[in-house]
Design a protein around this motif. Structure first.
Motif, PDB file in Angstrom:
ATOM      1  N   LEU A 226       0.923  -1.115   0.433  1.00 32.72           N
ATOM      2  CA  LEU A 226       0.053  -0.010   0.198  1.00 32.72           C
ATOM      3  C   LEU A 226       0.995   1.988  -0.198  1.00 32.72           C
ATOM      4  N   PHE A 227       1.825   1.127   0.838  1.00 33.93           N
ATOM      5  CA  PHE A 227       3.026   2.517   0.804  1.00 33.93           C
ATOM      6  C   PHE A 227       3.214   2.849  -0.916  1.00 33.93           C
ATOM      7  N   ALA A 228       3.641   1.003  -1.226  1.00 36.34           N
ATOM      8  CA  ALA A 228       4.383   1.532  -2.545  1.00 36.34           C
ATOM      9  C   ALA A 228       3.620   2.673  -3.621  1.00 36.34           C
ATOM     10  N   LEU A 229       2.670   1.950  -3.639  1.00 33.96           N
ATOM     11  CA  LEU A 229       0.445   2.198  -4.408  1.00 33.96           C
ATOM     12  C   LEU A 229       0.680   4.068  -4.117  1.00 33.96           C
ATOM     13  N   TYR A 230       0.651   4.159  -2.404  1.00 34.86           N
ATOM     14  CA  TYR A 230       0.757   5.416  -2.335  1.00 34.86           C
ATOM     15  C   TYR A 230       1.416   6.922  -2.938  1.00 34.86           C
ATOM     16  N   VAL A 231       2.594   6.458  -3.115  1.00 36.76           N
ATOM     17  CA  VAL A 231       3.972   6.598  -4.009  1.00 36.76           C
ATOM     18  C   VAL A 231       4.011   7.114  -5.399  1.00 36.76           C
ATOM     19  N   LEU A 232       3.752   5.816  -5.620  1.00 38.17           N
ATOM     20  CA  LEU A 232       3.402   5.822  -7.095  1.00 38.17           C
ATOM     21  C   LEU A 232       2.287   5.768  -8.075  1.00 38.17           C
ATOM     22  N   GLY A 233       1.483   5.428  -7.472  1.00 36.05           N
ATOM     23  CA  GLY A 233       0.185   5.793  -7.973  1.00 36.05           C
ATOM     24  C   GLY A 233      -0.032   7.206  -9.197  1.00 36.05           C
ATOM     25  N   PRO A 234      -0.736   7.958  -7.519  1.00 34.62           N
ATOM     26  CA  PRO A 234      -0.852   9.003  -7.911  1.00 34.62           C
ATOM     27  C   PRO A 234      -0.263   9.491  -9.490  1.00 34.62           C
ATOM     28  N   PRO A 235       1.141   9.622  -9.468  1.00 32.56           N
ATOM     29  CA  PRO A 235       1.505  10.244  -9.980  1.00 32.56           C
ATOM     30  C   PRO A 235       1.184  10.242 -11.793  1.00 32.56           C
ATOM     31  N   LEU A 236       0.656   8.431 -12.395  1.00 34.83           N
ATOM     32  CA  LEU A 236       0.628   7.656 -13.085  1.00 34.83           C
ATOM     33  C   LEU A 236      -0.692   8.433 -13.251  1.00 34.83           C
ATOM     34  N   GLU A 237      -1.980   8.228 -12.292  1.00 37.19           N
ATOM     35  CA  GLU A 237      -2.967   8.032 -12.433  1.00 37.19           C
ATOM     36  C   GLU A 237      -3.549   9.761 -12.877  1.00 37.19           C
ATOM     37  N   ARG A 238      -3.139  10.688 -11.734  1.00 43.13           N
ATOM     38  CA  ARG A 238      -3.077  12.301 -13.005  1.00 43.13           C
ATOM     39  C   ARG A 238      -2.342  12.213 -14.295  1.00 43.13           C
ATOM     40  N   SER A 239      -1.145  11.795 -14.477  1.00 43.45           N
ATOM     41  CA  SER A 239      -1.049  11.831 -16.078  1.00 43.45           C
ATOM     42  C   SER A 239      -1.609  10.984 -17.320  1.00 43.45           C
ATOM     43  N   ILE A 240      -2.116  10.134 -16.934  1.00 44.20           N
ATOM     44  CA  ILE A 240      -3.270   9.064 -17.880  1.00 44.20           C
ATOM     45  C   ILE A 240      -4.938   9.157 -17.299  1.00 44.20           C
ATOM     46  N   GLY A 241      -5.393   9.429 -16.223  1.00 38.98           N
ATOM     47  CA  GLY A 241      -6.919   9.771 -16.295  1.00 38.98           C
ATOM     48  C   GLY A 241      -6.831   8.593 -15.589  1.00 38.98           C
ATOM     49  N   THR A 242      -7.840   8.608 -14.550  1.00 36.81           N
ATOM     50  CA  THR A 242      -8.561   7.667 -13.113  1.00 36.81           C
ATOM     51  C   THR A 242      -8.977   6.041 -13.968  1.00 36.81           C
ATOM     52  N   MET A 243      -9.885   6.484 -14.860  1.00 36.48           N
ATOM     53  CA  MET A 243     -10.294   4.751 -15.392  1.00 36.48           C
ATOM     54  C   MET A 243      -8.811   3.862 -16.700  1.00 36.48           C
ATOM     55  N   ARG A 244      -8.401   4.747 -17.135  1.00 36.21           N
ATOM     56  CA  ARG A 244      -7.063   4.028 -17.484  1.00 36.21           C
ATOM     57  C   ARG A 244      -6.253   3.695 -16.734  1.00 36.21           C
ATOM     58  N   PHE A 245      -5.719   4.706 -15.392  1.00 36.96           N
ATOM     59  CA  PHE A 245      -5.104   4.104 -14.086  1.00 36.96           C
ATOM     60  C   PHE A 245      -5.566   2.447 -13.858  1.00 36.96           C
TER      61      PHE A 245
END
Length: 351
Positions: A226-245
């Protein structure tokens, strides 16, 4: 990390696999300190002196405890790493964010607190600067930035809704795990949906490819993922969008499990019980790599791609030194995410 648990199919009793936290923290303290030294060890780089000293202290304490108290060396090194490297890095980043928002008072107070762990001349200069800016703001009668900070905090909560939902979902399912038995017990994990090649291929229980993504072998396993998801996930979700993420996350996880089953069938890996979201998380890392390679001419793309390569190298090193995790699951998720990243496009910006 994807927990790799050998589950016996005979009448012999299955033994629970407990992740070796001492080993994990030992690896973290050594590798992260060496990375800090590699980044800041430049002749005449006065600004990096505090980081060099902190990294050397972490390595020294870890080394001494390894010689005399090997069973606790990881815990000792991990604690020192947390105090001297992790907290200052996070705190300095937060201090910069506060200053950017115009909240010089909070930035100054945080800087004063950080001086205890990170007493650098640069930090003292920043504190003096914040004090002057704070005085100027009060002299001009500028209203405090409390309302601005509140809005910033609220926007950060909406920053990555998919990541937030996935974190809450994994945590809720873990509570269900411990309500039905020991989350480290292979028999318990089997009953609630762990991935097992025999069960999928022979018994047709394909649903295990999905359910295993949300199961974890203990609190430490859950916490790291969960820590890895918290650190790595938000930047990618912001870049490609929630559904694509979300699609990228789930496809990477499913491909991770399917890849392990395929490798098991051809005899390249031993049959094992798998649980964990790290196939999905390595898919995020791979998607970042593919996305940055496709858009490598964008600002900071090359530096970010170099950071992704470092993450992959660290993960491979950890997998090679830790028998409880499945390198094949991580690599399959990484490759799947990379292929997805090559076709991902940036999220359109609102007009």
């Amino acid at each position: 990390m994807e927990t790799n648990v050998q589950r016996r199919t005979s009448n012999a009793e299955s033994r629970p696999i407990i992740m070796n936290l001492n080993h994990i923290f030992l690896f973290l303290a050594i590798v992260s300190s060496l990375l800090v030294l590699a980044r800041v060890w430049r002749p005449g780089a006065v600004a990096a002196a505090t980081w060099r000293i902190a990294a050397l202290i972490v390595l020294a304490i870890t080394g001494v405890t390894w010689i005399f108290w090997r069973g606790t060396a990881g815990y000792a090194g991990g604690c020192v790493w947390f105090l001297l490297l992790f907290l200052p890095a996070v705190g300095l980043r937060k201090m910069t964010e506060l200053a950017t928002q115009g909240n010089y008072e909070s930035a100054r107070k945080l800087g004063v607190a950080l001086q205890i762990l990170h007493p650098s001349p640069e930090l003292r200069d920043q504190i003096r600067l914040f004090r002057r800016l704070e005085s100027q703001a009060k002299y001009r009668g500028v209203v405090g930035p409390a309302a601005v900070d509140h809005e910033a905090t609220r926007s950060q909560l909406r920053y990555a809704p998919a990541v937030l939902v996935l974190i809450l979902l994994n945590a809720a399912i873990f509570l269900f795990e411990i309500s039905v038995g020991d989350s480290n017990d292979p028999e318990v994990l089997h009953r609630i949906g762990a991935l097992e090649p025999y069960a999928v291929v022979v018994q047709g229980e394909y649903w295990r490819l999905f359910t295993a993504l949300f199961l974890h072998g203990g609190l430490a396993h859950l916490g790291f993922n969960l820590f890895a998801l918290y650190v790595l996930g938000p930047p990618l979700e912001r870049s490609i969008g929630t559904m694509r993420f979300v699609v990228c996350y789930l496809i990477s996880g499913l491909a991770s499990g399917a890849g392990v089953i395929g490798l098991t069938l051809i005899g390249l890996v031993r049959p094992a019980q798998l649980v964990g979201a790290s196939g999905c998380i390595m898919g995020i890392v791979g998607a970042w790599a593919g996305f940055l390679m496709r858009h490598r001419h964008a600002a900071h793309a090359r530096q970010r791609l170099a950071n992704v390569v470092i993450i992959v190298a660290i993960q491979i090193g950890f997998d090679l030194s830790t028998p409880q995790v499945s390198m094949s699951a991580h690599l399959c998720g990484l490759v799947a995410g990379f292929l997805l990243g090559l076709v991902l496009t940036p999220q359109p910006k609102p007009a």
